[in-house]
Design a protein around this motif. Structure first.
Motif, PDB file in Angstrom:
ATOM      1  N   LYS A   1     -42.718  13.656 -44.178  1.00  0.00           N
ATOM      2  CA  LYS A   1     -44.085  13.170 -44.374  1.00  0.00           C
ATOM      3  C   LYS A   1     -45.063  14.341 -44.461  1.00  0.00           C
ATOM      4  N   SER A   2     -44.979  15.263 -43.491  1.00  0.00           N
ATOM      5  CA  SER A   2     -45.982  16.334 -43.424  1.00  0.00           C
ATOM      6  C   SER A   2     -45.886  17.259 -44.632  1.00  0.00           C
ATOM      7  N   SER A   3     -44.669  17.451 -45.162  1.00  0.00           N
ATOM      8  CA  SER A   3     -44.530  18.354 -46.308  1.00  0.00           C
ATOM      9  C   SER A   3     -44.646  17.596 -47.627  1.00  0.00           C
ATOM     10  N   ARG A   4     -44.836  16.274 -47.543  1.00  0.00           N
ATOM     11  CA  ARG A   4     -44.956  15.410 -48.728  1.00  0.00           C
ATOM     12  C   ARG A   4     -43.682  15.349 -49.559  1.00  0.00           C
ATOM     13  N   ILE A   5     -42.545  15.691 -48.945  1.00  0.00           N
ATOM     14  CA  ILE A   5     -41.284  15.522 -49.670  1.00  0.00           C
ATOM     15  C   ILE A   5     -41.119  14.050 -50.047  1.00  0.00           C
ATOM     16  N   VAL A   6     -41.668  13.170 -49.222  1.00  0.00           N
ATOM     17  CA  VAL A   6     -41.534  11.725 -49.505  1.00  0.00           C
ATOM     18  C   VAL A   6     -42.022  11.375 -50.902  1.00  0.00           C
ATOM     19  N   GLU A   7     -43.037  12.113 -51.374  1.00  0.00           N
ATOM     20  CA  GLU A   7     -43.567  11.773 -52.700  1.00  0.00           C
ATOM     21  C   GLU A   7     -42.514  12.011 -53.777  1.00  0.00           C
ATOM     22  N   SER A   8     -41.685  13.045 -53.577  1.00  0.00           N
ATOM     23  CA  SER A   8     -40.597  13.286 -54.535  1.00  0.00           C
ATOM     24  C   SER A   8     -39.437  12.325 -54.295  1.00  0.00           C
ATOM     25  N   LEU A   9     -39.244  11.915 -53.040  1.00  0.00           N
ATOM     26  CA  LEU A   9     -38.126  11.024 -52.716  1.00  0.00           C
ATOM     27  C   LEU A   9     -38.368   9.612 -53.237  1.00  0.00           C
ATOM     28  N   PHE A  10     -39.627   9.157 -53.108  1.00  0.00           N
ATOM     29  CA  PHE A  10     -39.895   7.748 -53.423  1.00  0.00           C
ATOM     30  C   PHE A  10     -39.918   7.458 -54.912  1.00  0.00           C
ATOM     31  N   ILE A  11     -39.757   8.505 -55.746  1.00  0.00           N
ATOM     32  CA  ILE A  11     -39.540   8.253 -57.167  1.00  0.00           C
ATOM     33  C   ILE A  11     -38.251   7.448 -57.303  1.00  0.00           C
ATOM     34  N   ALA A  12     -37.272   7.796 -56.461  1.00  0.00           N
ATOM     35  CA  ALA A  12     -35.939   7.185 -56.606  1.00  0.00           C
ATOM     36  C   ALA A  12     -35.545   6.293 -55.440  1.00  0.00           C
ATOM     37  N   LEU A  13     -36.244   6.399 -54.325  1.00  0.00           N
ATOM     38  CA  LEU A  13     -35.824   5.671 -53.117  1.00  0.00           C
ATOM     39  C   LEU A  13     -36.882   4.674 -52.688  1.00  0.00           C
ATOM     40  N   ARG A  14     -36.408   3.594 -52.078  1.00  0.00           N
ATOM     41  CA  ARG A  14     -37.344   2.700 -51.398  1.00  0.00           C
ATOM     42  C   ARG A  14     -37.428   3.164 -49.950  1.00  0.00           C
ATOM     43  N   PRO A  15     -38.571   2.885 -49.287  1.00  0.00           N
ATOM     44  CA  PRO A  15     -38.708   3.346 -47.900  1.00  0.00           C
ATOM     45  C   PRO A  15     -37.551   2.911 -47.005  1.00  0.00           C
ATOM     46  N   TRP A  16     -37.077   1.667 -47.174  1.00  0.00           N
ATOM     47  CA  TRP A  16     -36.002   1.200 -46.280  1.00  0.00           C
ATOM     48  C   TRP A  16     -34.730   2.005 -46.491  1.00  0.00           C
ATOM     49  N   GLN A  17     -34.531   2.492 -47.721  1.00  0.00           N
ATOM     50  CA  GLN A  17     -33.326   3.291 -47.968  1.00  0.00           C
ATOM     51  C   GLN A  17     -33.406   4.627 -47.222  1.00  0.00           C
TER      52      GLN A  17
ATOM     53  N   TYR B   1     -33.589   2.680 -30.141  1.00  0.00           N
ATOM     54  CA  TYR B   1     -34.475   3.840 -29.932  1.00  0.00           C
ATOM     55  C   TYR B   1     -34.710   4.605 -31.237  1.00  0.00           C
ATOM     56  N   GLY B   2     -33.689   4.642 -32.116  1.00  0.00           N
ATOM     57  CA  GLY B   2     -33.822   5.373 -33.375  1.00  0.00           C
ATOM     58  C   GLY B   2     -34.851   4.728 -34.300  1.00  0.00           C
ATOM     59  N   ALA B   3     -34.829   3.393 -34.382  1.00  0.00           N
ATOM     60  CA  ALA B   3     -35.804   2.703 -35.238  1.00  0.00           C
ATOM     61  C   ALA B   3     -37.211   2.890 -34.687  1.00  0.00           C
ATOM     62  N   MET B   4     -37.329   2.846 -33.343  1.00  0.00           N
ATOM     63  CA  MET B   4     -38.647   3.099 -32.728  1.00  0.00           C
ATOM     64  C   MET B   4     -39.123   4.504 -33.084  1.00  0.00           C
ATOM     65  N   ALA B   5     -38.204   5.471 -32.990  1.00  0.00           N
ATOM     66  CA  ALA B   5     -38.571   6.866 -33.230  1.00  0.00           C
ATOM     67  C   ALA B   5     -39.001   7.093 -34.677  1.00  0.00           C
ATOM     68  N   ALA B   6     -38.294   6.443 -35.617  1.00  0.00           N
ATOM     69  CA  ALA B   6     -38.643   6.608 -37.034  1.00  0.00           C
ATOM     70  C   ALA B   6     -40.048   6.070 -37.300  1.00  0.00           C
TER      71      ALA B   6
ATOM     72  N   ALA C   1     -35.790  -7.123 -33.950  1.00  0.00           N
ATOM     73  CA  ALA C   1     -37.258  -7.113 -33.862  1.00  0.00           C
ATOM     74  C   ALA C   1     -37.806  -5.709 -34.085  1.00  0.00           C
ATOM     75  N   VAL C   2     -37.183  -4.723 -33.443  1.00  0.00           N
ATOM     76  CA  VAL C   2     -37.689  -3.347 -33.547  1.00  0.00           C
ATOM     77  C   VAL C   2     -37.507  -2.807 -34.962  1.00  0.00           C
ATOM     78  N   ILE C   3     -36.374  -3.135 -35.584  1.00  0.00           N
ATOM     79  CA  ILE C   3     -36.143  -2.624 -36.943  1.00  0.00           C
ATOM     80  C   ILE C   3     -37.116  -3.260 -37.941  1.00  0.00           C
ATOM     81  N   VAL C   4     -37.353  -4.555 -37.799  1.00  0.00           N
ATOM     82  CA  VAL C   4     -38.293  -5.231 -38.716  1.00  0.00           C
ATOM     83  C   VAL C   4     -39.691  -4.637 -38.556  1.00  0.00           C
ATOM     84  N   LEU C   5     -40.122  -4.515 -37.292  1.00  0.00           N
ATOM     85  CA  LEU C   5     -41.456  -3.972 -37.025  1.00  0.00           C
ATOM     86  C   LEU C   5     -41.520  -2.488 -37.407  1.00  0.00           C
ATOM     87  N   GLY C   6     -40.453  -1.774 -37.063  1.00  0.00           N
ATOM     88  CA  GLY C   6     -40.411  -0.333 -37.341  1.00  0.00           C
ATOM     89  C   GLY C   6     -40.438  -0.062 -38.830  1.00  0.00           C
ATOM     90  N   ALA C   7     -39.694  -0.851 -39.609  1.00  0.00           N
ATOM     91  CA  ALA C   7     -39.674  -0.655 -41.061  1.00  0.00           C
ATOM     92  C   ALA C   7     -41.056  -0.917 -41.652  1.00  0.00           C
TER      93      ALA C   7
END
Lengths: 293, 387
Positions: B196-212, B271-276, B359-365
């Protein structure tokens, strides 16, 4: 062809970040996108790449709305460069190639070609974080190009590059353009833009204030005469029709709205020896300053 | 290749060859091996050094050796020149016990009970044999007279006699889960913040959905944790078997190991879904730890609550805590390993945990999708949920 039509973006009821932005980019065309900081260039590009949602407006590619499948055939270089710092250069370019849909062999081949083309060979097995910012930018460009996209969207691709890097990139973009790739790039280096583009758009405060080829813009903004007089009589600038500006170097610009060039020439011949007389073709930077001022 | 696998493969490849991961795995192996092997090796230092002074004491040598062999104890026999030399050796710690003329047993303080039992047994056997011979019994008769079947040993304590081992294993399972639940979700969050901080997501989301992206990250760091857990389990079991502790392991070991894996997978997803999700709220790397405060608190409080559960079995609150997420991520395997969990608790605990994870994964996603592309400062969690 990319067509952007009536793009509008507001954040929570404030002033529009984009207001009816429209333009199109044909196949094999380089479109320069210029405007002051905060004018809306990056916002437009981010909407185009699906990073932001527009409030309204439409974007089509070859007449069809853009979904993720189509967008995967686009190459994007974001305004803020984003690479995995601990990944090696070759590994990273290949990985993005696979992510953008290439099979392993294709990705390897394209990566090797780009590393060669962008002079990254000496750094290809180093982690990105060990590279200078200029070289990181070359890697970022390789990531945007690796899957041979049909549309390239490059936000400030030249900033931070040394002159050699600028030349490499410019040559590479021209090659891709010649292969039929559509290219949009933003830049503040207007002389470079003028040299490279087929068409451009000037955006200011979220509104597209001009689009067209450089010639068209020069034509539209160039109804001024550029003249030079030898042995001119004192006070001549007040006696010829229109407004006269000192263009330095002994040359003057005359905005002769309401008079014909012939009237101006006759008047000038009375004031001294006319050494130069013709339509002025303003540089892009002059057009930009005038339009955005 | 599938987007989820691309993300997961990249993380795995990078982490597996990072020094941090290798050092962590190596350190956990060293700690586990030391924890299992050292007490055993130290506790097994049972070579008794016995001095036999005077000719009459020498008859004890053979029966002492025989009894020691029968008890699995090592003895080293010597013959000091006289009593004063033997006393000096005792004082210096060179001998553990000395028999003087088959009449007196000397030790530096009270004799070790095991050692005293050995020597006294040998002494009685020798003298009893002598007296039976005086009564006219043949050697064969004496041997059969002296051969008395030992008492069969029966424990009347509650449990199966493996309480000590179970307690030690419970402690180890809790520590391993604590370590994994603290480190694996941190890896997920650090990866999210980097992108997120380096904005790599902008290059990733050309091909990926957030859930992926989210799933790929959970997959990679979950698998890394599984590898670490397997390394620890293998090191622990391998050490236990190689130092001869196989007989000390309680019955049902596969079940105990199995529930530890299940607890890890479920706990990590929680805990992993919460952390993400929490990682996607921040804008800079240095904010990662503070953003993960709720996850750290949940892990530590659950760990402490599981301690209460394991030390206070039978209370109503213990029953509730055992099945209540997130405490159940620790309490459930602990109760199962210590043989305290009822079947209904296992079923109810796992069911509630699955519900909590969903519940945590749905909310976390939802939080992740709405936050990861937003620039600017840190986003408030309610703001992200509302969108």
């Amino acid at each position: 062809m990319l067509r952007i039509d009536g793009l509008h973006k507001t954040y929570g009821g404030d002033k529009a970040a984009l207001d009816s932005v429209s333009f199109s980019v044909g196949a094999g065309e380089i479109f320069g996108f210029i405007g002051p900081n905060g004018a809306g260039k990056s916002t437009t590009m981010r909407i185009l790449m699906g990073v932001l949602e527009p409030t309204s407006g439409s974007i089509t590619w070859n007449g069809r709305p853009i979904d993720r499948g189509v967008r995967r055939t686009f190459g994007y270089m974001p305004e803020e460069r984003g690479l995995y710092q601990k990944m090696k250069v070759r590994e990273q370019i290949r990985w993005f190639g696979r992510l953008y849909g290439l099979v392993a062999a294709e990705s390897r081949r394209e990566t090797d070609a780009l590393i060669d083309r962008l002079n990254l060979g000496a750094f290809s097995e180093k982690e990105v974080q060990a590279l200078s910012l200029g070289n990181q930018q070359r890697v970022q460009l390789a990531v945007a190009l690796v899957h041979r996209p049909r549309l390239l969207v490059l936000d400030e691709p030249f900033s931070g590059l040394d002159p050699g890097g600028v030349d490499d990139l410019a040559a590479l973009l021209r090659e891709r353009r010649d292969d039929g790739v559509s290219i949009i790039f933003s830049s503040h280096q207007l002389e470079l833009v003028e040299r490279m583009i087929d068409a451009l758009g000037i955006i200011d405060q979220g509104r597209m204030i001009a689009t067209g080829t450089v010639d068209e813009l020069q034509e539209r903004n160039g109804r001024r005469l550029r003249v030079a007089l030898r042995d001119a009589k004192p006070g001549w600038t007040g006696r010829v029709p229109g407004r006269v500006f000192d263009a330095r170097g002994g040359e003057y610009l005359i905005d002769a709205a309401g008079s014909t060039p012939r009237d101006v020439l006759v008047a000038l011949m009375r004031e001294g020896d006319v050494e130069q007389f013709g339509w002025d073709r303003p540089q892009l930077v002059e057009i930009f300053r005038e339009m955005v001022a | 290749m599938n987007g989820v696998l691309m993300v997961g493969w990249r993380e795995l490849a990078l982490q597996l060859r990072s020094k941090g991961f290798l050092i962590g795995a190596l350190a956990s192996v060293v700690i586990v091996v030391a924890a299992v092997a050292i007490p055993t090796i130290v506790g097994r230092d049972s070579t008794y050094r016995i001095g036999l002074v005077g000719r009459s004491s020498q008859v004890l040598a053979a029966p002492i050796q025989s009894l020691a062999d029968g008890s699995g104890v090592q003895v080293h026999l010597s013959s000091p020149a006289d009593e004063s030399a033997a006393r000096a050796a005792l004082s210096d710690g060179d001998l553990d016990a000395v028999v003087i003329d088959d009449a007196r047993l000397l030790a530096d303080g009270p004799a070790d009970r095991m050692l005293a039992g050995l020597i006294q047994g040998a002494h009685q056997a020798v003298h009893l044999g002598g007296r039976l011979a005086e009564l006219g019994l043949s050697d064969g008769q004496i041997e059969s007279t002296l051969r008395v079947a030992p008492l069969s040993e029966v424990s009347v304590a509650n449990g199966d006699g493996y309480e000590g081992t179970r307690q030690a294993m419970v402690m180890m399972i809790m520590l391993v889960l604590l370590f994994l639940f603290m480190t694996a979700p941190l890896g997920v969050a650090a990866g999210v913040v980097e992108e997120k901080s380096s904005r790599i997501v902008e290059s990733l989301f050309i091909a990926l959905r957030p859930w992926q992206l989210l799933t790929g990250k959970l997959f990679a760091f979950g698998l890394l944790g599984l590898i670490q857990l397997t390394v620890v389990v293998a090191a622990g079991l391998g050490t236990a078997l190689s130092v001869g502790l196989a007989d000390d392991l309680p019955p049902g070991m596969p079940g105990i190991i199995g529930i530890t894996y299940v607890a890890y997978v479920f706990g990590f997803l929680l805990y992993g879904a919460m952390a993400a999700a929490l990682g996607s709220l921040v804008a800079r790397q240095e904010e990662t730890n503070s953003a993960l405060g709720p996850v750290t608190a949940a892990v530590v409080l659950s760990y402490l609550a599981a301690f209460v559960v394991s030390s206070q079995p039978g209370l109503a609150i213990t029953d509730v805590l055992t099945i209540l997420p997130p405490v159940s991520t620790f309490a459930l395997p602990v109760q199962i390993a210590s043989g305290q969990a009822a079947a209904w608790q296992v079923v109810a605990g796992l069911a509630l945990l699955v519900l909590a994870i969903i519940a945590v994964i749905v909310l976390g996603a939802r939080i992740f999708e709405r936050s990861v592309l937003r620039t600017g400062g840190r986003i408030k969690i309610l703001e992200a949920i509302k969108g």
